[in-house]
Scaffold this motif. Structure first.
Motif, PDB file in Angstrom:
ATOM      1  N   LYS A   1       0.803  -1.218   0.000  1.00 28.48           N
ATOM      2  CA  LYS A   1       0.000   0.000   0.000  1.00 28.48           C
ATOM      3  C   LYS A   1       0.840   1.274   0.000  1.00 28.48           C
ATOM      4  CE  LYS A   1      -4.014  -2.044   0.105  1.00 28.48           C
ATOM      5  NZ  LYS A   1      -4.978  -1.882  -1.019  1.00 28.48           N
ATOM      6  N   VAL A   2       2.151   1.129  -0.096  1.00 32.00           N
ATOM      7  CA  VAL A   2       3.037   2.298  -0.130  1.00 32.00           C
ATOM      8  C   VAL A   2       3.621   2.425  -1.533  1.00 32.00           C
ATOM      9  CG1 VAL A   2       5.182   3.291   0.756  1.00 32.00           C
ATOM     10  CG2 VAL A   2       3.576   2.186   2.329  1.00 32.00           C
ATOM     11  N   VAL A   3       3.534   3.620  -2.108  1.00 27.95           N
ATOM     12  CA  VAL A   3       4.046   3.858  -3.462  1.00 27.95           C
ATOM     13  C   VAL A   3       5.156   4.901  -3.403  1.00 27.95           C
ATOM     14  CG1 VAL A   3       1.970   3.161  -4.702  1.00 27.95           C
ATOM     15  CG2 VAL A   3       2.179   5.506  -3.884  1.00 27.95           C
ATOM     16  N   ILE A   4       6.124   4.743  -4.325  1.00 27.23           N
ATOM     17  CA  ILE A   4       7.355   5.533  -4.261  1.00 27.23           C
ATOM     18  C   ILE A   4       7.799   5.972  -5.654  1.00 27.23           C
ATOM     19  CG2 ILE A   4       9.837   5.389  -3.742  1.00 27.23           C
ATOM     20  CD1 ILE A   4       9.059   3.313  -1.547  1.00 27.23           C
ATOM     21  N   SER A   5       8.266   7.211  -5.742  1.00 29.15           N
ATOM     22  CA  SER A   5       8.969   7.686  -6.933  1.00 29.15           C
ATOM     23  C   SER A   5      10.385   8.036  -6.500  1.00 29.15           C
ATOM     24  CB  SER A   5       8.283   8.922  -7.527  1.00 29.15           C
ATOM     25  OG  SER A   5       9.049   9.459  -8.597  1.00 29.15           O
ATOM     26  N   SER A   6      11.371   7.402  -7.104  1.00 27.69           N
ATOM     27  CA  SER A   6      12.769   7.532  -6.681  1.00 27.69           C
ATOM     28  C   SER A   6      13.521   8.554  -7.529  1.00 27.69           C
ATOM     29  CB  SER A   6      13.478   6.172  -6.795  1.00 27.69           C
ATOM     30  OG  SER A   6      12.852   5.216  -5.971  1.00 27.69           O
ATOM     31  N   TRP A   7      14.324   9.392  -6.849  1.00 28.70           N
ATOM     32  CA  TRP A   7      15.151  10.395  -7.507  1.00 28.70           C
ATOM     33  C   TRP A   7      16.565  10.319  -6.939  1.00 28.70           C
ATOM     34  CZ3 TRP A   7      13.121  13.939 -11.177  1.00 28.70           C
ATOM     35  CH2 TRP A   7      11.739  13.783 -11.406  1.00 28.70           C
ATOM     36  N   HIS A   8      17.538  10.661  -7.752  1.00 27.90           N
ATOM     37  CA  HIS A   8      18.951  10.586  -7.386  1.00 27.90           C
ATOM     38  C   HIS A   8      19.482  11.985  -7.125  1.00 27.90           C
ATOM     39  CE1 HIS A   8      23.200   9.520  -7.567  1.00 27.90           C
ATOM     40  NE2 HIS A   8      23.373  10.357  -8.578  1.00 27.90           N
ATOM     41  N   ALA A   9      19.979  12.238  -5.913  1.00 28.21           N
ATOM     42  CA  ALA A   9      20.494  13.557  -5.550  1.00 28.21           C
ATOM     43  C   ALA A   9      21.964  13.664  -5.944  1.00 28.21           C
ATOM     44  CB  ALA A   9      20.332  13.788  -4.046  1.00 28.21           C
ATOM     45  N   ASN A  10      22.267  14.623  -6.806  1.00 29.20           N
ATOM     46  CA  ASN A  10      23.647  14.790  -7.259  1.00 29.20           C
ATOM     47  C   ASN A  10      23.761  16.112  -8.007  1.00 29.20           C
ATOM     48  OD1 ASN A  10      26.312  14.369  -8.129  1.00 29.20           O
ATOM     49  ND2 ASN A  10      25.945  12.206  -8.537  1.00 29.20           N
ATOM     50  N   GLU A  11      24.840  16.826  -7.770  1.00 32.10           N
ATOM     51  CA  GLU A  11      25.050  18.086  -8.494  1.00 32.10           C
ATOM     52  C   GLU A  11      25.320  17.826  -9.965  1.00 32.10           C
ATOM     53  OE1 GLU A  11      27.933  22.076  -8.286  1.00 32.10           O
ATOM     54  OE2 GLU A  11      28.138  20.473  -6.784  1.00 32.10           O
ATOM     55  N   TYR A  12      25.856  16.649 -10.266  1.00 30.70           N
ATOM     56  CA  TYR A  12      26.243  16.318 -11.636  1.00 30.70           C
ATOM     57  C   TYR A  12      25.558  15.028 -12.099  1.00 30.70           C
ATOM     58  CZ  TYR A  12      29.950  19.554 -10.287  1.00 30.70           C
ATOM     59  OH  TYR A  12      30.628  20.627  -9.820  1.00 30.70           O
ATOM     60  N   GLU A  13      25.652  14.786 -13.403  1.00 29.55           N
ATOM     61  CA  GLU A  13      25.197  13.502 -13.936  1.00 29.55           C
ATOM     62  C   GLU A  13      25.982  12.361 -13.285  1.00 29.55           C
ATOM     63  OE1 GLU A  13      24.831  13.106 -18.304  1.00 29.55           O
ATOM     64  OE2 GLU A  13      25.588  15.167 -18.293  1.00 29.55           O
ATOM     65  N   SER A  14      25.375  11.195 -13.288  1.00 31.25           N
ATOM     66  CA  SER A  14      26.036  10.021 -12.728  1.00 31.25           C
ATOM     67  C   SER A  14      26.205   8.960 -13.809  1.00 31.25           C
ATOM     68  CB  SER A  14      25.216   9.445 -11.574  1.00 31.25           C
ATOM     69  OG  SER A  14      25.669   8.162 -11.220  1.00 31.25           O
ATOM     70  N   PHE A  15      27.455   8.595 -14.076  1.00 33.26           N
ATOM     71  CA  PHE A  15      27.718   7.538 -15.056  1.00 33.26           C
ATOM     72  C   PHE A  15      27.060   6.229 -14.612  1.00 33.26           C
ATOM     73  CE2 PHE A  15      30.329   4.005 -16.647  1.00 33.26           C
ATOM     74  CZ  PHE A  15      30.275   4.248 -18.001  1.00 33.26           C
ATOM     75  N   ALA A  16      27.131   5.930 -13.317  1.00 33.00           N
ATOM     76  CA  ALA A  16      26.539   4.694 -12.790  1.00 33.00           C
ATOM     77  C   ALA A  16      25.030   4.672 -13.009  1.00 33.00           C
ATOM     78  CB  ALA A  16      26.853   4.547 -11.306  1.00 33.00           C
ATOM     79  N   MET A  17      24.362   5.794 -12.794  1.00 35.18           N
ATOM     80  CA  MET A  17      22.907   5.843 -12.976  1.00 35.18           C
ATOM     81  C   MET A  17      22.518   5.628 -14.435  1.00 35.18           C
ATOM     82  SD  MET A  17      21.501   6.315  -9.977  1.00 35.18           S
ATOM     83  CE  MET A  17      22.802   5.284  -9.304  1.00 35.18           C
ATOM     84  N   TRP A  18      23.311   6.182 -15.362  1.00 37.49           N
ATOM     85  CA  TRP A  18      23.046   5.920 -16.780  1.00 37.49           C
ATOM     86  C   TRP A  18      23.122   4.426 -17.058  1.00 37.49           C
ATOM     87  CZ3 TRP A  18      20.693   9.084 -19.795  1.00 37.49           C
ATOM     88  CH2 TRP A  18      20.936  10.453 -19.799  1.00 37.49           C
ATOM     89  N   GLN A  19      24.143   3.776 -16.510  1.00 35.36           N
ATOM     90  CA  GLN A  19      24.365   2.351 -16.760  1.00 35.36           C
ATOM     91  C   GLN A  19      23.262   1.477 -16.171  1.00 35.36           C
ATOM     92  OE1 GLN A  19      26.886   2.819 -19.155  1.00 35.36           O
ATOM     93  NE2 GLN A  19      27.632   0.876 -18.354  1.00 35.36           N
ATOM     94  N   ILE A  20      22.787   1.835 -14.990  1.00 33.32           N
ATOM     95  CA  ILE A  20      21.842   0.982 -14.270  1.00 33.32           C
ATOM     96  C   ILE A  20      20.402   1.174 -14.728  1.00 33.32           C
ATOM     97  CG2 ILE A  20      20.862   0.486 -11.985  1.00 33.32           C
ATOM     98  CD1 ILE A  20      23.629   1.300 -10.834  1.00 33.32           C
ATOM     99  N   PHE A  21      20.003   2.421 -14.962  1.00 34.75           N
ATOM    100  CA  PHE A  21      18.585   2.713 -15.144  1.00 34.75           C
ATOM    101  C   PHE A  21      18.159   3.017 -16.576  1.00 34.75           C
ATOM    102  CE2 PHE A  21      19.283   3.559 -10.601  1.00 34.75           C
ATOM    103  CZ  PHE A  21      18.295   2.737 -10.081  1.00 34.75           C
ATOM    104  N   THR A  22      19.086   3.010 -17.531  1.00 34.67           N
ATOM    105  CA  THR A  22      18.701   3.121 -18.941  1.00 34.67           C
ATOM    106  C   THR A  22      19.202   1.889 -19.666  1.00 34.67           C
ATOM    107  OG1 THR A  22      20.700   4.395 -19.480  1.00 34.67           O
ATOM    108  CG2 THR A  22      18.734   5.642 -18.879  1.00 34.67           C
ATOM    109  N   LYS A  23      18.317   1.251 -20.419  1.00 34.05           N
ATOM    110  CA  LYS A  23      18.616  -0.048 -21.003  1.00 34.05           C
ATOM    111  C   LYS A  23      19.400   0.041 -22.309  1.00 34.05           C
ATOM    112  CE  LYS A  23      14.488  -2.144 -18.961  1.00 34.05           C
ATOM    113  NZ  LYS A  23      13.182  -2.791 -19.224  1.00 34.05           N
ATOM    114  N   ASN A  24      19.352   1.181 -22.964  1.00 32.06           N
ATOM    115  CA  ASN A  24      20.055   1.310 -24.245  1.00 32.06           C
ATOM    116  C   ASN A  24      20.523   2.749 -24.409  1.00 32.06           C
ATOM    117  OD1 ASN A  24      17.736   2.815 -25.158  1.00 32.06           O
ATOM    118  ND2 ASN A  24      16.703   0.863 -25.490  1.00 32.06           N
ATOM    119  N   ASN A  25      21.006   3.078 -25.587  1.00 29.18           N
ATOM    120  CA  ASN A  25      21.550   4.415 -25.840  1.00 29.18           C
ATOM    121  C   ASN A  25      20.472   5.473 -26.042  1.00 29.18           C
ATOM    122  OD1 ASN A  25      23.993   3.152 -25.685  1.00 29.18           O
ATOM    123  ND2 ASN A  25      24.443   3.256 -27.881  1.00 29.18           N
ATOM    124  N   GLU A  26      19.217   5.084 -25.880  1.00 31.78           N
ATOM    125  CA  GLU A  26      18.122   6.024 -26.085  1.00 31.78           C
ATOM    126  C   GLU A  26      17.452   6.390 -24.767  1.00 31.78           C
ATOM    127  OE1 GLU A  26      15.587   4.483 -29.123  1.00 31.78           O
ATOM    128  OE2 GLU A  26      17.187   4.396 -30.602  1.00 31.78           O
TER     129      GLU A  26
END
Length: 233
Positions: A80-105
């Motif tokens: 019964k609990v719903v969540i929208s997750s956000w990443h706190a960072n002053e800059y882009e994160s290479f790791a976040m690109w790798q983990i949460f986007t499946k392709n180059n688009e």
């Protein structure tokens, strides 16, 4: 609408930059529906999501010995609990690109905590809160359970790289039926400050996203990620 809660910890900085990394299909769905998807907490990949650390569980078991429904409540409450997750960072994160986007688009939405607060529209059926995730040792450290949100604002130290800020709601008092989650009304232009295109994408892809956003009537700045910018030497 964002509701401040003294029990939920949030960094006192509305200008703190936060990011959401996602695929094009999810981004377009957000623009077309003018809604933000919030996932049911028990649908996250982390099986510990919404559970307790060992010291807390030992205490809960003592309470549940005389009140079995107490433990059952916490087990079912995850649905019964719903969540929208956000990443706190002053800059882009290479790791976040790798983990949460499946392709180059893939895409990255850039926002701020202040924008999250003001973008959430009034909701009649449940409250919307924003909080920091705390990263702890689940074998040694204690998670308080005086507030039903507390189990959802702690994660294991292995996930510390996520630096997560969460929009979080409890829909247990409403008659809302959840499958994977629900969509909430948001002001898209307020929510999104900029959109960054995947660092490995082609120029045509940026042009496509720019054109789609424009045709849908949004005034959102679209930029190419500079993680793959040309070297100077």
């Amino acid at each position: 609408m964002y509701i401040n809660s003294s029990d939920i910890s949030l960094l006192d900085n509305d200008n703190l930059i936060v990011w959401k990394y996602l695929d094009l299909s999810k981004f377009l769905d957000m623009l077309l529906s003018e809604k933000l998807f919030m996932s049911r907490s028990d649908k996250f990949e982390d099986q510990y999501e919404g559970t307790f650390s060992e010291p807390t569980f030992e205490e809960i078991k003592k309470i549940a010995a005389s009140n079995p429904k107490f433990l059952d409540y916490y087990k079912s409450h995850r649905e019964k609990v719903v969540i929208s997750s956000w990443h706190a960072n002053e800059y882009e994160s290479f790791a976040m690109w790798q983990i949460f986007t499946k392709n180059n688009e893939g895409l990255a939405i850039q926002s701020t905590i202040g924008r999250l607060k003001t973008a959430l529209k009034a909701e009649k059926h449940f409250e919307q809160h924003i909080g920091n995730v705390n990263y702890i040792d689940y074998k040694k450290e204690y998670i308080p359970f005086e507030d039903t949100f507390f189990p959802f604002l702690f994660k294991r130290k292995s996930f510390q790289y996520e630096r997560e800020i969460r929009i979080i709601s409890d829909v247990s008092t409403s008659k809302i039926s959840l499958n994977d989650g629900l969509k909430i009304d948001v002001n898209i232009n307020q929510l999104i400050e900029k959109v960054y295109i995947h660092p490995k994408s082609e120029n045509w892809y940026k042009n496509l996203v720019t054109e789609m956003v424009k045709k849908l009537g949004y005034t959102i700045s679209i930029e190419k990620s500079d993680l793959e910018s040309d070297i100077l030497i």
